[in-house]
Design an enzyme around this catalytic site. Structure first.
Site, PDB file in Angstrom:
ATOM      1  N   CYS A 116       0.820  -1.226   0.000  1.00 32.00           N
ATOM      2  CA  CYS A 116       0.000   0.000   0.000  1.00 32.00           C
ATOM      3  C   CYS A 116       0.846   1.265   0.000  1.00 32.00           C
ATOM      4  O   CYS A 116       0.346   2.343  -0.296  1.00 32.00           O
ATOM      5  CB  CYS A 116      -0.935  -0.011   1.199  1.00 32.00           C
ATOM      6  N   HIS A 256      -3.615   7.049   2.162  1.00 28.59           N
ATOM      7  CA  HIS A 256      -3.953   5.728   1.635  1.00 28.59           C
ATOM      8  C   HIS A 256      -5.320   5.338   2.187  1.00 28.59           C
ATOM      9  O   HIS A 256      -5.604   5.569   3.367  1.00 28.59           O
ATOM     10  CB  HIS A 256      -2.878   4.721   2.066  1.00 28.59           C
ATOM     11  N   ASN A 286     -10.120  -0.450  -0.732  1.00 27.39           N
ATOM     12  CA  ASN A 286      -8.656  -0.357  -0.672  1.00 27.39           C
ATOM     13  C   ASN A 286      -8.070  -0.945  -1.964  1.00 27.39           C
ATOM     14  O   ASN A 286      -8.067  -2.153  -2.156  1.00 27.39           O
ATOM     15  CB  ASN A 286      -8.167  -1.131   0.554  1.00 27.39           C
TER      16      ASN A 286
HETATM   17  O1  UT7 Z   1      -3.908  -1.351   3.410  1.00 32.31           O
HETATM   18  C1  UT7 Z   1      -2.938  -2.145   3.981  1.00 32.31           C
HETATM   19  C2  UT7 Z   1      -2.985  -2.220   5.435  1.00 32.31           C
HETATM   20  N1  UT7 Z   1      -4.226  -2.812   5.895  1.00 32.31           N
HETATM   21  C3  UT7 Z   1      -4.920  -2.145   6.788  1.00 32.31           C
HETATM   22  O2  UT7 Z   1      -4.611  -1.062   7.138  1.00 32.31           O
HETATM   23  C4  UT7 Z   1      -6.107  -2.879   7.392  1.00 32.31           C
HETATM   24  C5  UT7 Z   1      -6.072  -2.727   8.892  1.00 32.31           C
HETATM   25  N2  UT7 Z   1      -7.146  -3.442   9.571  1.00 32.31           N
HETATM   26  C6  UT7 Z   1      -8.460  -3.066   9.490  1.00 32.31           C
HETATM   27  O3  UT7 Z   1      -8.811  -2.152   8.756  1.00 32.31           O
HETATM   28  C7  UT7 Z   1      -9.447  -3.776  10.392  1.00 32.31           C
HETATM   29  O4  UT7 Z   1      -8.734  -4.548  11.331  1.00 32.31           O
HETATM   30  C8  UT7 Z   1     -10.464  -4.669   9.642  1.00 32.31           C
HETATM   31  C9  UT7 Z   1     -11.418  -3.815   8.834  1.00 32.31           C
HETATM   32  C10 UT7 Z   1      -9.730  -5.662   8.748  1.00 32.31           C
HETATM   33  C11 UT7 Z   1     -11.296  -5.461  10.656  1.00 32.31           C
HETATM   34  O5  UT7 Z   1     -11.925  -4.571  11.545  1.00 32.31           O
HETATM   35  P1  UT7 Z   1     -11.786  -4.746  13.116  1.00 32.31           P
HETATM   36  O6  UT7 Z   1     -12.563  -3.675  13.747  1.00 32.31           O
HETATM   37  O7  UT7 Z   1     -10.328  -4.840  13.455  1.00 32.31           O
HETATM   38  O8  UT7 Z   1     -12.515  -6.115  13.336  1.00 32.31           O
HETATM   39  P2  UT7 Z   1     -11.977  -7.409  14.095  1.00 32.31           P
HETATM   40  O9  UT7 Z   1     -11.018  -8.147  13.221  1.00 32.31           O
HETATM   41  O10 UT7 Z   1     -11.548  -7.033  15.462  1.00 32.31           O
HETATM   42  O11 UT7 Z   1     -13.300  -8.233  14.205  1.00 32.31           O
HETATM   43  C12 UT7 Z   1     -14.398  -7.818  15.051  1.00 32.31           C
HETATM   44  C13 UT7 Z   1     -15.544  -8.787  14.862  1.00 32.31           C
HETATM   45  C14 UT7 Z   1     -15.133 -10.237  14.931  1.00 32.31           C
HETATM   46  O12 UT7 Z   1     -16.191 -10.965  15.508  1.00 32.31           O
HETATM   47  P3  UT7 Z   1     -16.121 -11.426  17.051  1.00 32.31           P
HETATM   48  O13 UT7 Z   1     -14.900 -12.265  17.162  1.00 32.31           O
HETATM   49  O14 UT7 Z   1     -16.024 -10.146  17.839  1.00 32.31           O
HETATM   50  O15 UT7 Z   1     -17.407 -12.156  17.238  1.00 32.31           O
HETATM   51  C15 UT7 Z   1     -15.026 -10.647  13.486  1.00 32.31           C
HETATM   52  O16 UT7 Z   1     -15.208 -12.012  13.294  1.00 32.31           O
HETATM   53  O17 UT7 Z   1     -16.107  -8.601  13.559  1.00 32.31           O
HETATM   54  C16 UT7 Z   1     -16.151  -9.853  12.874  1.00 32.31           C
HETATM   55  N3  UT7 Z   1     -15.978  -9.607  11.455  1.00 32.31           N
HETATM   56  C17 UT7 Z   1     -17.002  -9.347  10.643  1.00 32.31           C
HETATM   57  N4  UT7 Z   1     -18.330  -9.242  10.862  1.00 32.31           N
HETATM   58  C18 UT7 Z   1     -19.089  -8.951   9.791  1.00 32.31           C
HETATM   59  C19 UT7 Z   1     -14.820  -9.570  10.752  1.00 32.31           C
HETATM   60  N5  UT7 Z   1     -15.078  -9.304   9.476  1.00 32.31           N
HETATM   61  C20 UT7 Z   1     -16.430  -9.158   9.375  1.00 32.31           C
HETATM   62  C21 UT7 Z   1     -17.284  -8.853   8.316  1.00 32.31           C
HETATM   63  N6  UT7 Z   1     -18.616  -8.748   8.553  1.00 32.31           N
HETATM   64  N7  UT7 Z   1     -16.846  -8.636   7.057  1.00 32.31           N
END
Ligand code: UT7
Length: 332
Positions: A116, A256, A286
C-alpha cells in the site's frame, strides 16, 4: 546551480466498471452493510471482470489517460515505474507490459513492491530520476487487481479490497514546486501479519498450497490496524515537524484508503479538519498501490498551484511513509 525539482504535471486513472456493493457481498459471505460501513467506511469497490485482463490493462488505460490530458506522445516517456503487489506475472515486470500496451517505445521500466506504500516509494524513486537531470519524463503508476488475490469466502478481507489504477507524470520544475520531501520506512518483521503465503521462493506453488488457499491475502487485521494507525499518523506528523509545516499551511492530506478510522486518526494527529482530507474509500475500497493517485485524479480540479499536499500511506511489509508535494499546476 539551482536544483531541479520533480513536479507532478498530469494525473490519469482507470477504474473498472463493475461495482461490488456491500449488498452483493451480503449474499457471498456472512457480513452486512452496517458492519462494513462502520468498521471500514466502504460502500462498494470496483472489480476488473473479463478473461485475459490484468493489472497491466488498467495501468495502460491510466497511462493513456495521462498522456492524453498532458497532450504528449508515448514516445516522449523515458521511464515507467509501476507499484503493484498484483503483477500480471511474477516476472517480467508489469511496468514493461504497461509500456508495451500504452506504446512507450522509448521507456525503460521496472516494478516496485511496497504494497500500500508502493506509490509513495515509486514516487520518491521517480523524483530522484528527474532531480538527477538524467531523465525528462517519468511515469509512476500505482495499480492493483486485488480481486485476483482475495479469497471471496473470507469475510475479513473480501469486504476491504478493490481494483483500480492511477498514474502521474513527473517532469522537472525550476520554480520550487513539486515533490519536496519524503520520509519512507520499512520493517520486514511485519511480514507475518500481512502477506501471501505461497507462490514465492519460500513456498513454491503446489497442489497442496492451492488447496490450503495459500495464494490469497493473509491479514491479521487488528494487528495491522494498530501498526497502521500509529505508523501513518506518526510519519505524517514527523514530515510536518521536519519541514516546519503547520496544519494551516497544508491544503490537502491524501491518505492511503485502507480504513476510514486510520484516515481519521492521521488527520487528527496532524490537526487537520475533515474538509482538507481526500476520502473516496466509500466508492473504491482499498485498491492498494492505486489509492493515492486515484485521489489526486479525483480531486485534480480542486488543486491549485502552490498548494501544500501531504501524501501518506501504510501497508504490507510493513512499509509506510509520507511525502510533501507543492502542487505545480491549476487545472480548472
Ligand atoms: O492497506 C494495507 C494495510 N491494511 C490495513 O490497514 C487494514 C487494517 N485493519 C483493518 O482495517 C481492520 O482490522 C479490519 C477492517 C480488517 C477489521 O476490523 P476490526 O474492527 O479490526 O474487526 P476485528 O477483526 O476485530 O473483528 C471484530 C468482529 C469479529 O467478531 P467477534 O470475534 O467479535 O465475534 C469478526 O469475526 O467482527 C467480525 N468480522 C465481521 N463481521 C461482519 C470480521 N469481518 C467481518 C465482516 N462482517 N466482514
Amino acid at each position: 546551480m539551482q536544483k531541479n525539482n520533480a513536479a507532478i504535471t498530469a494525473v490519469g486513472a482507470y477504474l473498472p466498471e463493475f461495482r461490488l456493493t456491500n449488498k452483493i457481498l451480503e449474499t457471498m459471505v456472512d457480513t452486512n452493510d452496517e458492519w462494513i460501513k462502520t468498521r471500514t467506511g466502504i460502500d462498494e469497490r470496483r472489480i476488473q471482470k473479463g478473461e485475459g485482463l490484468a493489472s497491466s490493462d488498467m495501468g495502460a488505460e491510466a497511462v493513456k489517460d495521462l498522456l492524453n490530458k498532458r497532450g504528449i506522445s508515448p514516445e516522449e516517456i523515458d521511464c515507467i515505474i509501476c507499484a503493484t503487489v498484483t503483477p500480471d506475472m511474477l516476472f517480467p515486470a508489469t511496468a514493461n507490459i504497461i509500456g508495451d500496451k500504452a506504446g512507450l517505445k522509448n521507456a525503460f521500466g521496472y516494478d516496485i513492491s511496497a504494497a500500500c506504500s508502493g506509490f509513495l516509494f515509486a514516487l520518491t524513486t521517480g523524483t530522484s530520476l528527474i532531480e538527477s537531470g538524467r531523465y525528462k519524463k517519468v511515469i509512476v503508476v500505482g495499480v492493483d487487481k486485488m480481486s485476483a488475490i482475495v479469497d471471496y469466502s473470507d469475510r475479513t478481507t473480501c469486504v476491504i479490497f478493490g481494483d483500480g489504477a492511477g498514474a502521474v507524470l513527473l517532469e522537472a520544475n525550476e520554480d520550487g514546486l513539486g515533490v519536496l520531501d519524503s520520509i519512507l520506512k520499512s520493517d520486514g518483521s511485519g511480514r507475518n501479519f500481512l502477506h501471501m503465503k505461497a507462490g514465492g521462493s519460500l513456498k513454491p506453488s503446489t497442489v497442496e498450497t492451492v488447496m490450503a488457499k495459500e495464494h490469497y491475502i493473509h491479514q491479521e487485521g487488528q494487528t495491522v490496524f494498530k501498526f497502521a494507525v500509529k505508523g501513518m499518523a506518526d510519519v505524517s506528523y514527523e514530515l510536518m515537524q521536519k519541514n516546519n509545516l503547520t496544519a494551516e499551511d497544508i491544503a490537502w492530506l491524501v491518505p492511503h484508503q485502507a480504513n476510514l478510522r486510520i484516515i481519521d486518526a492521521t488527520a487528527n494527529r496532524m490537526s487537520l479538519p475533515k474538509e482538507k482530507v481526500m476520502i473516496n474509500i466509500q466508492k473504491y475500497g482499498n485498491t492498494t498501490a492505486a489509492t493515492i493517485p486515484l485521489c489526486l485524479w479525483e480531486w485534480e480540479k480542486k488543486l491549485n498551484k502552490g498548494d501544500n499536499i501531504i501524501l501518506a500511506a501504510f501497508g504490507g511489509g510493513f512499509t509506510w511513509g509520507a511525502t510533501w508535494v507543492k502542487w505545480a499546476y491549476d487545472s480548472k
